[in-house]
Design an enzyme around this catalytic site. Structure first.
Site, PDB file in Angstrom:
ATOM      1  N   GLU A 117     -11.632   1.979 -63.060  1.00  0.00           N
ATOM      2  CA  GLU A 117     -12.575   1.436 -62.080  1.00  0.00           C
ATOM      3  C   GLU A 117     -12.200   0.000 -61.695  1.00  0.00           C
ATOM      4  OE1 GLU A 117     -14.423   3.719 -60.961  1.00  0.00           O
ATOM      5  OE2 GLU A 117     -15.791   2.564 -59.692  1.00  0.00           O
ATOM      6  N   HIS A 175      -7.642   3.707 -57.214  1.00  0.00           N
ATOM      7  CA  HIS A 175      -7.468   4.606 -58.369  1.00  0.00           C
ATOM      8  C   HIS A 175      -6.071   5.242 -58.328  1.00  0.00           C
ATOM      9  CE1 HIS A 175     -11.389   4.581 -60.215  1.00  0.00           C
ATOM     10  NE2 HIS A 175     -12.031   5.031 -59.156  1.00  0.00           N
ATOM     11  N   HIS A 187     -11.282   2.505 -52.190  1.00  0.00           N
ATOM     12  CA  HIS A 187     -11.638   2.699 -53.596  1.00  0.00           C
ATOM     13  C   HIS A 187     -10.739   3.763 -54.242  1.00  0.00           C
ATOM     14  CE1 HIS A 187     -14.628   2.748 -56.963  1.00  0.00           C
ATOM     15  NE2 HIS A 187     -14.135   3.954 -57.132  1.00  0.00           N
ATOM     16  N   GLU A 188     -10.668   4.909 -53.611  1.00  0.00           N
ATOM     17  CA  GLU A 188      -9.870   5.988 -54.198  1.00  0.00           C
ATOM     18  C   GLU A 188      -8.381   5.643 -54.164  1.00  0.00           C
ATOM     19  OE1 GLU A 188     -11.492   8.073 -55.920  1.00  0.00           O
ATOM     20  OE2 GLU A 188     -13.437   7.538 -55.041  1.00  0.00           O
TER      21      GLU A 188
HETATM   22 ZN    ZN Z   1     -14.145   5.025 -58.959  1.00  0.00          ZN
END
Ligand code: ZN
Length: 497
Positions: free
Chosen positions: A291, A265, A261-262
């Site tokens: 997101e 980003h 997830h990170e």
């Molecule tokens: Zn996030």
């Protein structure tokens, strides 16, 4: 055109303050000793007020006026001016007194929220929440952007979005998700996820996470990963992007998917075109688009069969005791278990947006219908029952679970689900353009997908707002059908519906 150059420089300096502040916050969450907290909070508050002063100063206003007089600005310059005006005009609408009051109330609010959650008692949190809401109402009225005060709050996270537009998306989404969920819950083919709860040594998880993001093209030359209580991504400049992960030894997905997830980003932050470096455009265009990048990698890629075709043998080599004899198909199914649950951050892909819709509807009631703060717990529980069919046994597992409201971050929640919707739409376009994408993912080859995201999303930073960004790809505005199709195709197969 010195006018635009001067303006550029002004906002480049303001951005430097942000980066310094980020460095202070990164260290605060990664390395700083506990006792340094008070001093650090003072440094951060000092940098914030320095930024505010620079932003609202007459000089900034003058530079904007001068730049406005220049004709024939190019695309980037036009966007630089637009963003400068946006930041400036918002900041000057809010008196410094209110800025300070909000900052103080959320600092206190956060502490009280932690205490109330620990004591499992909403009424302890209610008075400060009431105060934060009142201050945010004042803020929204002064900002005065849309037809509703809630619009002014949403705009801080999602430029151009309104509560009416979000509601039109979410109303339809809600119906579709509930219908999909009903079918899934009737199925007798639900996955068993016990394998994910075995013991996975911390050090091995860490090593796997590093190998994983290396493969996803996280650039260690301009980034690094560390550990923190809550995973986050923090840019310290355009060429220094920090991410963190967390490890739970008895829950394997926490580290793997937190990391992916990170990383998603960070890939966005690492991909801004050089022409916008050191400008106010070297920024994600909205939290929803931010997101969309994290969720695309975490869920659509990271929880796909193809992804594990490549990574499962590697994972098995890290954890032979648990996984050597455990079939890949069963592992994939375990990752995609669907079950209505109390806690948003632990929710699966189907129920997660329902958690968000509940929060959106409640925020809308607070800022548009002026519902009483004391009524919120019962409204929360009612909605949990209506949408997810479960009754929170107490406040800690109900209305007190999220940190956002204690920080005054109203209007933030919708971005999470907008992110899922954008991700599904962007990925569906990418699939059309990269004919062998599924095979590539199966072979651990992600560079074409990353290039696609770079070309259509990352490089632009904040040049285009989300609405324009998505339209530029294929002419379509954001539409829930891509997300719904993705969910049906994936989960009806898993649950044999
Ligand atoms: Zn996030």
């Amino acid at each position: 055109m010195t006018q635009i150059k001067d303006l550029k420089k002004r906002f480049s300096n303001i951005k430097k303050i942000d980066f310094i502040n980020n460095l202070l916050r990164w260290d605060q969450q990664v390395y700083m000793p506990e006792g340094a907290n008070k001093g650090r909070a003072e440094l951060i508050a000092f940098m914030n007020s320095l930024k505010h002063k620079k932003l609202v100063s007459e000089k900034t206003g003058r530079l904007i006026k001068k730049a406005e007089q220049v004709s024939n600005l190019n695309l980037i310059e036009t966007a630089i001016l637009r963003e400068a005006k946006r930041a400036y005009s918002k900041a000057i609408k809010i008196p410094i007194d209110l800025v300070k009051k909000i900052a103080k109330s959320v600092t206190i609010g956060h502490k009280i929220w932690e205490h109330a959650r620990e004591k499992n008692n909403f009424s302890l949190f209610q008075p400060i929440l009431q105060q934060i809401i009142e201050l945010k109402k004042q803020y929204a009225e002064l900002i005065d952007l849309g037809s509703s005060p809630y619009d002014s709050l949403i705009d801080d996270y999602e430029p151009g979005a309104t509560s009416a537009w979000i509601q039109s998306l979410f109303d339809e989404l809600k119906l579709q998700l509930i219908s999909i969920l009903k079918k899934i819950l009737k199925s007798n083919n639900g996955p068993d996820d016990a394998i994910l709860h075995r013991y996975y040594p911390s050090e091995k998880q860490w090593q796997f996470s590093i190998e994983l993001i290396e493969k996803l093209n996280f650039d260690f030359n301009i980034g690094r990963q560390d550990k923190s209580v809550h995973p986050f991504t923090m840019p310290l400049s355009e060429t220094d992007i920090r991410i963190t992960t967390r490890i739970r030894e008895y829950y394997l997905p926490a580290c793997i998917f937190g990391t992916i997830h990170e990383c998603g980003h960070a890939l966005y932050n690492m991909g801004f075109m050089e022409e916008i470096h050191s400008t106010n455009l070297a920024e994600v265009t909205s939290l929803g688009i931010h997101e969309s990048q994290s969720r695309l990698w975490e869920t659509i890629i990271g929880k796909s069969q193809e992804f594990w075709n490549y990574f499962y043998p590697l994972l098995q080599s890290y954890f032979p005791k648990n996984l050597q004899k455990f079939p890949q198909e069963k592992f994939y199914r375990a990752l995609n278990k669907v079950e209505p649950s109390l806690i948003r951050v632990e929710a699966d892909e189907i129920t997660y947006p329902l958690h968000i819709i509940i929060r959106f509807e409640i925020e809308k009631m607070i800022f548009e219908d002026h519902v009483q703060v004391g009524e919120l717990p019962s409204i929360w529980n009612e909605k949990m029952n209506d949408l997810l069919g479960i009754n929170p046994p107490d406040d800690a597992l109900g209305i007190l679970q999220d940190v956002h409201w204690s920080g005054g971050a109203f209007g933030y929640f919708p971005s999470y689900t907008l992110g899922n919707l954008y991700a599904a739409q962007i990925f569906s376009y990418a699939k059309e353009q990269i004919p062998n994408l599924h095979d590539e993912i199966s072979q651990g080859e992600f560079s074409h997908l990353l290039k696609y995201l770079r070309d259509h999303i990352h490089q632009y930073g904040a040049i285009y707002y989300p609405h324009d960004l998505i339209k530029r790809i294929n002419g379509d505005a954001l539409n829930i059908k891509y997300f719904i199709t993705y969910l049906k195709e994936k989960y009806y197969r898993i649950f044999k519906i």
